[in-house]
Scaffold this motif. Structure first.
Motif, PDB file in Angstrom:
ATOM      1  N   LEU A  96      14.215  18.717  39.799  1.00  0.00           N
ATOM      2  CA  LEU A  96      15.060  17.979  38.840  1.00  0.00           C
ATOM      3  C   LEU A  96      14.622  18.247  37.405  1.00  0.00           C
ATOM      4  CD1 LEU A  96      15.582  14.432  40.434  1.00  0.00           C
ATOM      5  CD2 LEU A  96      17.375  15.991  39.682  1.00  0.00           C
ATOM      6  N   THR A  97      13.331  18.188  37.194  1.00  0.00           N
ATOM      7  CA  THR A  97      12.787  18.434  35.849  1.00  0.00           C
ATOM      8  C   THR A  97      13.168  19.828  35.375  1.00  0.00           C
ATOM      9  OG1 THR A  97      10.894  17.059  36.469  1.00  0.00           O
ATOM     10  CG2 THR A  97      10.665  18.338  34.446  1.00  0.00           C
ATOM     11  N   ARG A  98      12.914  20.790  36.226  1.00  0.00           N
ATOM     12  CA  ARG A  98      13.170  22.184  35.845  1.00  0.00           C
ATOM     13  C   ARG A  98      14.646  22.412  35.542  1.00  0.00           C
ATOM     14  NH1 ARG A  98       9.865  25.974  39.415  1.00  0.00           N
ATOM     15  NH2 ARG A  98      11.290  25.238  41.027  1.00  0.00           N
ATOM     16  N   SER A 155       0.543  16.998  44.541  1.00  0.00           N
ATOM     17  CA  SER A 155       1.192  17.410  43.289  1.00  0.00           C
ATOM     18  C   SER A 155       0.684  18.786  42.860  1.00  0.00           C
ATOM     19  CB  SER A 155       0.906  16.353  42.210  1.00  0.00           C
ATOM     20  OG  SER A 155       1.337  16.786  40.983  1.00  0.00           O
ATOM     21  N   ASP A 158       2.458  22.578  42.657  1.00  0.00           N
ATOM     22  CA  ASP A 158       2.311  23.444  41.477  1.00  0.00           C
ATOM     23  C   ASP A 158       1.548  24.742  41.782  1.00  0.00           C
ATOM     24  OD1 ASP A 158       3.649  21.676  39.832  1.00  0.00           O
ATOM     25  OD2 ASP A 158       1.830  20.577  39.254  1.00  0.00           O
ATOM     26  N   ARG A 182      11.314  17.577  44.899  1.00  0.00           N
ATOM     27  CA  ARG A 182      12.627  17.205  44.345  1.00  0.00           C
ATOM     28  C   ARG A 182      12.509  16.877  42.848  1.00  0.00           C
ATOM     29  NH1 ARG A 182      17.571  17.786  43.591  1.00  0.00           N
ATOM     30  NH2 ARG A 182      18.856  15.950  43.237  1.00  0.00           N
ATOM     31  N   LEU A 183      11.460  16.112  42.519  1.00  0.00           N
ATOM     32  CA  LEU A 183      11.235  15.746  41.093  1.00  0.00           C
ATOM     33  C   LEU A 183      11.014  16.991  40.239  1.00  0.00           C
ATOM     34  CD1 LEU A 183       8.956  12.567  41.072  1.00  0.00           C
ATOM     35  CD2 LEU A 183      11.121  12.844  39.862  1.00  0.00           C
ATOM     36  N   LYS A 184      10.194  17.910  40.769  1.00  0.00           N
ATOM     37  CA  LYS A 184       9.890  19.146  40.038  1.00  0.00           C
ATOM     38  C   LYS A 184      11.170  19.942  39.789  1.00  0.00           C
ATOM     39  CE  LYS A 184       6.802  23.166  40.290  1.00  0.00           C
ATOM     40  NZ  LYS A 184       5.867  23.065  39.183  1.00  0.00           N
ATOM     41  N   ILE A 231       8.534  23.440  33.168  1.00  0.00           N
ATOM     42  CA  ILE A 231       9.544  24.227  32.457  1.00  0.00           C
ATOM     43  C   ILE A 231       8.996  25.585  32.037  1.00  0.00           C
ATOM     44  CG2 ILE A 231      11.235  24.228  30.521  1.00  0.00           C
ATOM     45  CD1 ILE A 231      11.562  21.808  32.410  1.00  0.00           C
ATOM     46  N   SER A 287      16.798  20.233  34.535  1.00  0.00           N
ATOM     47  CA  SER A 287      17.354  19.356  33.481  1.00  0.00           C
ATOM     48  C   SER A 287      17.262  19.979  32.090  1.00  0.00           C
ATOM     49  CB  SER A 287      16.622  18.021  33.488  1.00  0.00           C
ATOM     50  OG  SER A 287      16.834  17.372  34.698  1.00  0.00           O
ATOM     51  N   PHE A 288      16.348  20.888  31.914  1.00  0.00           N
ATOM     52  CA  PHE A 288      16.157  21.503  30.589  1.00  0.00           C
ATOM     53  C   PHE A 288      16.679  22.924  30.584  1.00  0.00           C
ATOM     54  CE2 PHE A 288      13.164  18.028  30.517  1.00  0.00           C
ATOM     55  CZ  PHE A 288      13.199  17.581  29.211  1.00  0.00           C
ATOM     56  N   LYS A 289      17.602  23.160  29.646  1.00  0.00           N
ATOM     57  CA  LYS A 289      18.070  24.540  29.480  1.00  0.00           C
ATOM     58  C   LYS A 289      17.216  25.180  28.392  1.00  0.00           C
ATOM     59  CE  LYS A 289      22.810  23.537  30.639  1.00  0.00           C
ATOM     60  NZ  LYS A 289      24.071  23.107  30.048  1.00  0.00           N
ATOM     61  N   ARG A 290      17.138  26.486  28.461  1.00  0.00           N
ATOM     62  CA  ARG A 290      16.402  27.195  27.404  1.00  0.00           C
ATOM     63  C   ARG A 290      17.133  26.987  26.089  1.00  0.00           C
ATOM     64  NH1 ARG A 290      11.522  28.522  29.074  1.00  0.00           N
ATOM     65  NH2 ARG A 290      11.390  30.078  27.420  1.00  0.00           N
ATOM     66  N   ILE A 291      16.427  26.857  25.051  1.00  0.00           N
ATOM     67  CA  ILE A 291      17.026  26.675  23.735  1.00  0.00           C
ATOM     68  C   ILE A 291      17.671  27.984  23.297  1.00  0.00           C
ATOM     69  CG2 ILE A 291      14.908  27.214  22.460  1.00  0.00           C
ATOM     70  CD1 ILE A 291      15.742  25.069  20.445  1.00  0.00           C
ATOM     71  N   GLU A 299       9.505  14.551  48.031  1.00  0.00           N
ATOM     72  CA  GLU A 299       9.835  13.806  46.812  1.00  0.00           C
ATOM     73  C   GLU A 299       9.339  14.541  45.558  1.00  0.00           C
ATOM     74  OE1 GLU A 299       9.370   9.337  47.124  1.00  0.00           O
ATOM     75  OE2 GLU A 299       8.058   9.782  45.430  1.00  0.00           O
ATOM     76  N   PRO A 326      21.059  15.831  34.624  1.00  0.00           N
ATOM     77  CA  PRO A 326      20.048  16.373  33.680  1.00  0.00           C
ATOM     78  C   PRO A 326      19.784  15.426  32.519  1.00  0.00           C
ATOM     79  CG  PRO A 326      21.620  18.058  34.259  1.00  0.00           C
ATOM     80  CD  PRO A 326      22.172  16.772  34.829  1.00  0.00           C
TER      81      PRO A 326
END
Lengths: 522, 197
Positions: free
Chosen positions: A50-52, A12, A16, A46-48, B156, A54-58, A43, B133
């Motif tokens: 997916l996480t990245r 992990s 990173d 892939r998770l990293k 992020i 999934s979140f758009k900048r506000i 795996e 997402p």
């Protein structure tokens, strides 16, 4: 398994990019040898990912800074205000006070006056007549008329004493000691007049009528306030005149025995005076309290009080329990001023009335009224009547000399003289050694008429008695005839005294001579 | 004369570089030049807002919390000791503010019926109609706070482990372990959706 977990944890960190080059080399070696680790690495990647993803900048907030700085401004204003609030408040207060004082200069005075009124209001609450508390008897009224004294509670431990000083200005005092019991002046007065039953009843009704009148003259409350009506001084004169007028009508001869020969009251004058005293608009009271002393108006509702008294009397008749309650209620109104400590601050207290002098002793508190005006009674022949009342008061006071009953075999008695009107402080005690005295009455009328001079007596004590003898006070107010005889007797006694002195000196010489003689040899 | 002046204006002065630095802005703020705070806000507001957004899981109160962060910074900037990066201090304040809000929210939720909480936040259920997402966000939102925050700060915001350790105030090894555990948990949550993912 644990080792595998550890490897995955390192894996992990590898994803990173947080491993040292050495750790990376070691791990990469392991990965190349282990398909499991390779699968796990994929795996994690892939998770990293997916996480990245999934979140758009506000999205940007266009008014963020505007809002923030507005909030900061408000915040800093509040802080500044907080910092300067005490100073600002003080300045604002000063300015407003200045403005108020500029346009209303009496503002502060009004506040002080209001405070005074509040204090006055506090002490004016619940005022009840003195009669309610002290239960005035005929004797109390009599003592008030001729000795200017009124008891302030039903245990008669404190008294109100009226008087006037040498300049004629009135004063009153609250004192712990009143007239002594053995004086019994009232009884003597009644005895002297030798009244019949009808007269006695009439006298009683006069006295009780005055007791009722006095109700509104001296008021007390449970806050140790004594409110003295300014008309009380006039009332005293009226009562004295009324009593003497009654005595004159009842038994003029007996009265003349204790009054000067020329003493005479004109009934219409007395009635006019009494009516005049009663008609004075007497709502001005002198308030004597533990904190202050002031003059103020107070409307005492006599009718309302009469109603209350009627109810009170009914309650008294209802039963013992009620009576006990009422007794406790009554005790509440008894005045009990601590003359030593409580009133000491009166001297420093801001007095509403100026020129009021207060004298405080361990057993009395005297208040000189200064500018307080006793309501004048307008009568054409007032001066003469007032003079008669004053003279008569003195006579009655002289009349009350107390001489204890003396046994025939008694060789010594104590003689208390309280004669000076209005001066209750001075008193004289004499130890008089007079053997074989028949009765005190004889001493009074002619002390030495029946004296047997041939009997042995103690010359020293007799001489001492004559030295202390105050003829003026003793003879004051005696019938003229007795006075003349007493003066003659006094001259004789003076001569006798000289002779006795001579004799004494001679005796002393003799005794010296005896001492100088040589002893006789046996 | 005018040429000379022109030359001076055109030349990049070392002072300008100094002004760009957070520390010098803070120094000037401490000296009384409060306008520098505006620059600091402008520079860091988006990062702060994003951290709040990620940590709080919903965007309703992001700006309010971010404002609170900057007000706290404004009030305490004169006490800044220049021992760490300004950003470390700023993000630590941000995380602490978020934690305060989450704590308040938890307390509020104790007294709110479960249905209402779900209606309001709706992040605990993963629907079949959701896109990937959404599924991942909902899965992450199910992670405990102490695992979620390091994971999001890393994946992020791209923080290093050291930066995360400074921000959440723990050891670097703890951060490493928490991120690993977060990923393991996330994997377990997302197992039913393995095919779709």
């Amino acid at each position: 398994m644990k080792k595998f977990d550890k490897d995955i944890e390192i894996l992990s960190a590898y994803v990173d990019d947080e491993l040292s080059p050495e750790e990376v080399r070691e791990l990469e070696e392991k990965i190349s040898l282990s398909p499991q680790l390779r699968k796990k690495l994929a795996e994690i990647r892939r998770l990293k990912e997916l996480t990245r993803s999934s979140f758009k900048r506000i999205s940007e907030a266009p008014y963020f800074e505007t809002r923030l700085f507005a909030a900061l401004e408000e915040n800093s204003f509040k802080r500044r205000m907080k910092k300067w609030l005490p100073v600002t408040g003080f300045v604002a207060l000063t300015l407003s006070l200045m403005l108020v004082l500029k346009f209303n200069p009496e503002f502060l005075e009004n506040i002080v006056e209001e405070q005074k009124l509040n204090l006055a209001g506090f002490y004016k609450e619940n005022l009840k007549p003195l009669l309610f508390a002290a239960d005035l008897t005929n004797e109390d009224i009599f003592n008030f008329a001729f000795y200017n004294q009124l008891p302030l509670d039903n245990t008669k431990s404190q008294f109100l004493q009226l008087g006037s000083d040498s300049s004629g200005k009135e004063y009153f005092e609250i004192r712990t000691a009143g007239l002594e019991k053995e004086n019994d002046n009232f009884e003597k007065f009644v005895e002297t007049l030798d009244m019949n039953d009808f007269q006695k009843n009439k006298f009683d009704s006069i006295m009780s009528a005055y007791a009722e009148e006095l109700q509104s003259q001296v008021l007390v409350n449970d806050k140790n306030t004594v409110a003295i009506n300014q008309n009380l001084w006039n009332y005293r004169k009226a009562i004295a005149a009324d009593i003497l007028k009654f005595a004159q009508l009842s038994n003029e001869k007996a009265l003349q025995d204790v009054m000067p020969v020329l003493f005479r009251f004109e009934t219409p004058d007395v009635e006019k005076m009494v009516n005049s005293v009663k008609s004075v608009n007497d709502n001005e009271y002198i308030f004597f309290t533990p904190d202050t002393l002031f003059v103020d108006t107070f409307e005492f509702d006599k009718k309302e009080f009469q109603k209350d008294m009627e109810e009170f009397r009914k309650d008294m008749q209802r039963g013992v329990e009620d009576y006990k309650i009422n007794q406790a209620e009554m005790k509440k109104f008894g005045v009990k001023l601590k003359l030593d400590s409580t009133l000491a601050k009166l001297k420093r207290a801001p007095k509403v009335e100026k020129n009021i002098n207060i004298f405080i002793d361990s057993n009395l508190c005297r208040v000189h009224l200064g500018n307080i005006v006793i309501p004048p009674i307008q009568l054409p022949n007032m001066d003469s009547l007032e003079a008669i009342i004053n003279e008569a008061t003195k006579q009655v006071q002289a009349f009350s000399f107390t001489i204890p009953k003396i046994d025939k075999n008694m060789s010594k008695f104590k003689y208390d003289v309280k004669v000076l009107p209005g001066d209750s402080i001075r008193s004289f005690n004499f130890d008089v050694r007079i053997p074989n005295v028949d009765s005190p009455g004889r001493i009074y009328m002619d002390p030495f008429q029946n004296y047997n001079w041939n009997q042995p007596f103690n010359q020293d004590s007799l001489a001492e008695w004559f030295e202390n003898f105050e003829s003026d006070s003793f003879f004051y107010g005696r019938p003229m005839e007795i006075e003349i005889r007493m003066k003659e007797f006094e001259k004789e006694m003076e001569k006798f005294k000289h002779e006795m002195d001579k004799l004494k000196k001679e005796l002393k010489k003799d005794s010296v001579q005896v001492k100088s003689k040589k002893p006789v040899e046996v | 004369m005018s040429l000379k002046r022109k030359k001076k204006v055109l030349q990049p002065s070392p002072r300008i570089l100094e002004i760009d630095d957070d520390f010098s802005l803070i120094k000037r703020f401490i000296e009384g030049d409060e306008t520098t705070f505006r620059t600091l806000v402008y520079r860091h507001k988006e990062k702060v807002r994003n951290i709040v957004y990620l940590t709080m899981n919903y965007s309703d109160s992001v700006d309010d919390i971010a404002q609170e962060v900057f007000i706290t910074v404004y009030k305490n900037l004169k006490y800044f000791r220049f021992e760490s990066q300004f950003t470390t201090w700023l993000y630590r304040i941000t995380i602490n503010k978020c934690r305060d809000h989450l704590r308040k929210l938890k307390i509020r939720n104790i007294f709110t019926p479960v249905k209402d909480i779900e209606e309001v936040h709706g992040y605990n259920h993963i629907n079949e109609n959701m896109d990937i997402p959404d599924i991942v966000r909902k899965a992450i939102s199910k992670l405990p706070e102490k695992l979620r925050i390091p994971l999001l700060l890393k994946d992020i915001e791209g923080f290093s482990y050291q930066e995360i350790a400074d921000t959440v105030q723990c050891e670097i090894g703890t951060v490493k372990s928490r991120i690993f555990r977060a990923r393991e948990s996330l994997r377990n949550i997302l197992k039913p959706y393995e095919g779709e993912l």
